[in-house]
Design a protein around this motif. Structure first.
Motif, PDB file in Angstrom:
ATOM      1  N   GLN A 294     -42.557   4.125  25.409  1.00  0.00           N
ATOM      2  CA  GLN A 294     -42.868   3.490  26.689  1.00  0.00           C
ATOM      3  C   GLN A 294     -43.503   4.482  27.661  1.00  0.00           C
ATOM      4  O   GLN A 294     -43.307   4.381  28.868  1.00  0.00           O
ATOM      5  CB  GLN A 294     -41.575   2.917  27.292  1.00  0.00           C
ATOM      6  N   LEU A 295     -44.248   5.449  27.142  1.00  0.00           N
ATOM      7  CA  LEU A 295     -44.813   6.500  27.986  1.00  0.00           C
ATOM      8  C   LEU A 295     -45.721   5.937  29.073  1.00  0.00           C
ATOM      9  O   LEU A 295     -45.741   6.417  30.201  1.00  0.00           O
ATOM     10  CB  LEU A 295     -45.579   7.498  27.112  1.00  0.00           C
ATOM     11  N   GLN A 296     -46.472   4.892  28.742  1.00  0.00           N
ATOM     12  CA  GLN A 296     -47.421   4.337  29.708  1.00  0.00           C
ATOM     13  C   GLN A 296     -46.725   3.634  30.870  1.00  0.00           C
ATOM     14  O   GLN A 296     -47.340   3.393  31.914  1.00  0.00           O
ATOM     15  CB  GLN A 296     -48.361   3.363  29.004  1.00  0.00           C
ATOM     16  N   TYR A 297     -45.427   3.319  30.695  1.00  0.00           N
ATOM     17  CA  TYR A 297     -44.692   2.627  31.746  1.00  0.00           C
ATOM     18  C   TYR A 297     -43.837   3.582  32.597  1.00  0.00           C
ATOM     19  O   TYR A 297     -43.152   3.135  33.511  1.00  0.00           O
ATOM     20  CB  TYR A 297     -43.783   1.554  31.141  1.00  0.00           C
ATOM     21  N   LEU A 298     -43.883   4.864  32.292  1.00  0.00           N
ATOM     22  CA  LEU A 298     -43.090   5.827  33.052  1.00  0.00           C
ATOM     23  C   LEU A 298     -43.684   6.038  34.436  1.00  0.00           C
ATOM     24  O   LEU A 298     -44.899   5.918  34.637  1.00  0.00           O
ATOM     25  CB  LEU A 298     -43.022   7.163  32.310  1.00  0.00           C
ATOM     26  N   THR A 299     -42.835   6.365  35.384  1.00  0.00           N
ATOM     27  CA  THR A 299     -43.290   6.679  36.734  1.00  0.00           C
ATOM     28  C   THR A 299     -43.959   8.059  36.728  1.00  0.00           C
ATOM     29  O   THR A 299     -43.753   8.852  35.800  1.00  0.00           O
ATOM     30  CB  THR A 299     -42.108   6.687  37.710  1.00  0.00           C
ATOM     31  N   PRO A 300     -44.732   8.384  37.760  1.00  0.00           N
ATOM     32  CA  PRO A 300     -45.343   9.724  37.821  1.00  0.00           C
ATOM     33  C   PRO A 300     -44.327  10.847  37.750  1.00  0.00           C
ATOM     34  O   PRO A 300     -44.581  11.872  37.111  1.00  0.00           O
ATOM     35  CB  PRO A 300     -46.076   9.704  39.168  1.00  0.00           C
ATOM     36  N   GLY A 301     -43.171  10.657  38.390  1.00  0.00           N
ATOM     37  CA  GLY A 301     -42.138  11.684  38.329  1.00  0.00           C
ATOM     38  C   GLY A 301     -41.584  11.864  36.933  1.00  0.00           C
ATOM     39  O   GLY A 301     -41.320  12.986  36.495  1.00  0.00           O
ATOM     40  N   GLN A 302     -41.399  10.770  36.204  1.00  0.00           N
ATOM     41  CA  GLN A 302     -40.892  10.845  34.837  1.00  0.00           C
ATOM     42  C   GLN A 302     -41.912  11.499  33.911  1.00  0.00           C
ATOM     43  O   GLN A 302     -41.542  12.268  33.023  1.00  0.00           O
ATOM     44  CB  GLN A 302     -40.535   9.438  34.345  1.00  0.00           C
TER      45      GLN A 302
END
Length: 473
Positions: A294-302
């Motif tokens: 789910q890398l594309q759904y991570l927040t910028p901080g994550q």
């Protein structure tokens, strides 16, 4: 299936059930425990026998006051001493004996005077000195006596009291702490490092007469493959990727049709007794291919955190144990002088969204014989500090060389800490093997050459004289 199990327990007594279980496979589990316990004891015995003749040296490191080296130089130092890593074979571990080589990086303050120290095996003294001189050619390295020998071993003590703690990561070591590069700022024309060691050393300089502060980082080279695999698992969990777990030796005992059926029977029994509903088996199985991450759904901080975790495993790692002790006479015992400042200085390495260093095994207790437990911890921590042991308290974490260089490095020249011992500028004699050439000229030739530069005169007595102006008379 449920009726068969109930009939079995109703037919035999407890002792008979234990005997039956032991005969039909229980002895295998007991043999497994005894076998591995014996191997562990053998390894401990061989290890103690092998290292009984080890000798350690304590080296005081004095760096010139005009030090322009950044923590990057200490990072290279750690890369150098990583060469002592030894991966033991089965024969080495159970025949010769094996104990990982450790280094102890220390900063101490005796009544406000601060000294950097490194403790190592005597056979690796040259390795440490070469690594230091390679980065700090003008430094002074001196072998000194162990300062912990003068400290009391047992507490409560009539003259001294102490505070101590281990510092451990609050999260898994895959999550990094704040690096020294994050202390750089470029408000002015040039990039400036706001050296975090300055705050740390300032807390050490605040103590006075009768007080001592000890700070210790015990490091052991970590085998790259093992700890990096654990970090990769955490990265996959963070990005939502399936992690395949390696089955254990006895996983077949619980992961087979018979045990699964027995488990369902107990679930049904519990549901009948409590009136609940047993969870239905959907029969679904996880895909062997693994679910997409789910890398594309991570927040910028994550995403930034994932990048920092990947950067961490790109460098060498050391198993690390951090420990601190405040020791003082009872008349001078004021932990607020140094302890609170020390904890505050360590807090600057923390990242709330990633990882933090926090006191873990502290010499204080608040319940269940608090006084006795606190004194016991004091004895344990003092013994662990003197022996440079990593087994006391929580398990050691893994920090890479950049993290280590952040929490232990020599102060730069702009750090205003007056009580840090530093090397003085020194001159050295020419090497003993340097070829030398001596030229011997005849005395007459020297006189002749000097005389040729002056006018020649004849005196009344017939003697010859030289000079620019001669007074006769």
């Amino acid at each position: 299936m449920l009726e068969i199990i109930l009939d079995f327990f109703a037919k035999y007594s407890s002792a008979e059930i234990v005997i039956i279980v032991f005969i039909f496979g229980g002895w295998l589990f007991l043999f497994y425990l005894l076998f591995f316990a014996s191997l562990h004891l053998l390894a401990e015995y061989k290890s103690d026998k092998w290292k009984k003749d080890w000798k350690y040296v304590l080296l005081a490191i004095d760096i010139p006051p005009l030090n322009v080296q950044t923590p990057k130089a200490v990072e290279q130092f750690f890369s150098h001493i990583y060469s002592v890593l030894e991966t033991p074979s089965i024969g080495t571990k159970y025949r010769r004996g094996f104990e990982p080589y450790k280094f102890s990086l220390e900063i101490i303050s005796i009544e406000g005077y601060i000294q950097f120290l490194i403790r190592t095996l005597d056979k690796y003294q040259d390795v440490v000195e070469a690594a230091i001189y390679a980065q700090y050619p003008d430094s002074d390295i001196t072998e000194v006596e162990d300062y912990t020998e003068s400290a009391p071993e047992k507490f409560p003590n009539e003259e001294y009291d102490m505070w101590g703690a281990d510092f451990n990561l609050t999260e898994h070591y895959a999550f990094p702490i704040r690096m020294y590069s994050e202390f750089e700022h470029n408000i002015s024309k040039d990039t400036v490092l706001k050296d975090p060691i300055g705050t740390f050393l300032e807390s050490f300089s605040r103590i006075g007469s009768g007080e001592q502060m000890w700070y210790q980082i015990i490091i052991e080279p970590a085998e790259g493959a093992a700890w990096k695999k654990e970090c990769i698992k955490k990265i996959k969990e963070l990005i939502g990727e399936d992690v395949k777990h390696k089955p254990g030796m006895f996983s077949w005992v619980f992961d087979n049709p018979i045990t699964k059926e027995i488990g369902k029977s107990f679930e049904e029994m519990g549901a009948q007794m409590t009136g609940g509903i047993r969870a239905e088996d959907t029969g679904s199985k996880s895909s062997d291919d693994g679910s997409p991450n789910q890398l594309q759904y991570l927040t910028p901080g994550q995403k930034k955190l994932v990048e920092a975790m990947e950067d961490k495993i790109g460098k060498i790692g050391f198993k690390t144990k951090i420990r601190a002790i405040y020791l003082a006479t009872k008349v001078s015992f004021k932990p607020s002088n140094g302890v609170n400042s020390l904890i505050g200085a360590i807090n600057q390495f923390n990242i709330p969204t990633s990882n933090s260093l926090a006191p873990n095994y502290v010499t204080s207790a608040e319940y269940f014989n608090a006084t006795e437990r606190a004194e016991h911890r004091k004895r344990q921590l003092m013994k662990a500090f003197r022996k440079r042991k990593t087994s006391t308290g929580k398990k050691a974490d893994v920090l890479n060389i950049e993290e280590l260089a952040t929490i232990w490095h020599f102060p730069m020249s702009h750090v205003a800490t007056p009580n840090v011992q530093s090397a003085t500028l020194k001159t050295s004699e020419p090497p003993s093997g340097l070829p030398m050439e001596f030229v011997n000229l005849p005395v007459e030739e020297i006189v002749e050459n000097e005389s040729a530069k002056k006018k020649r005169y004849q005196t009344d007595s017939g003697d010859t004289a030289y000079g620019d102006d001669m007074n006769f008379g």
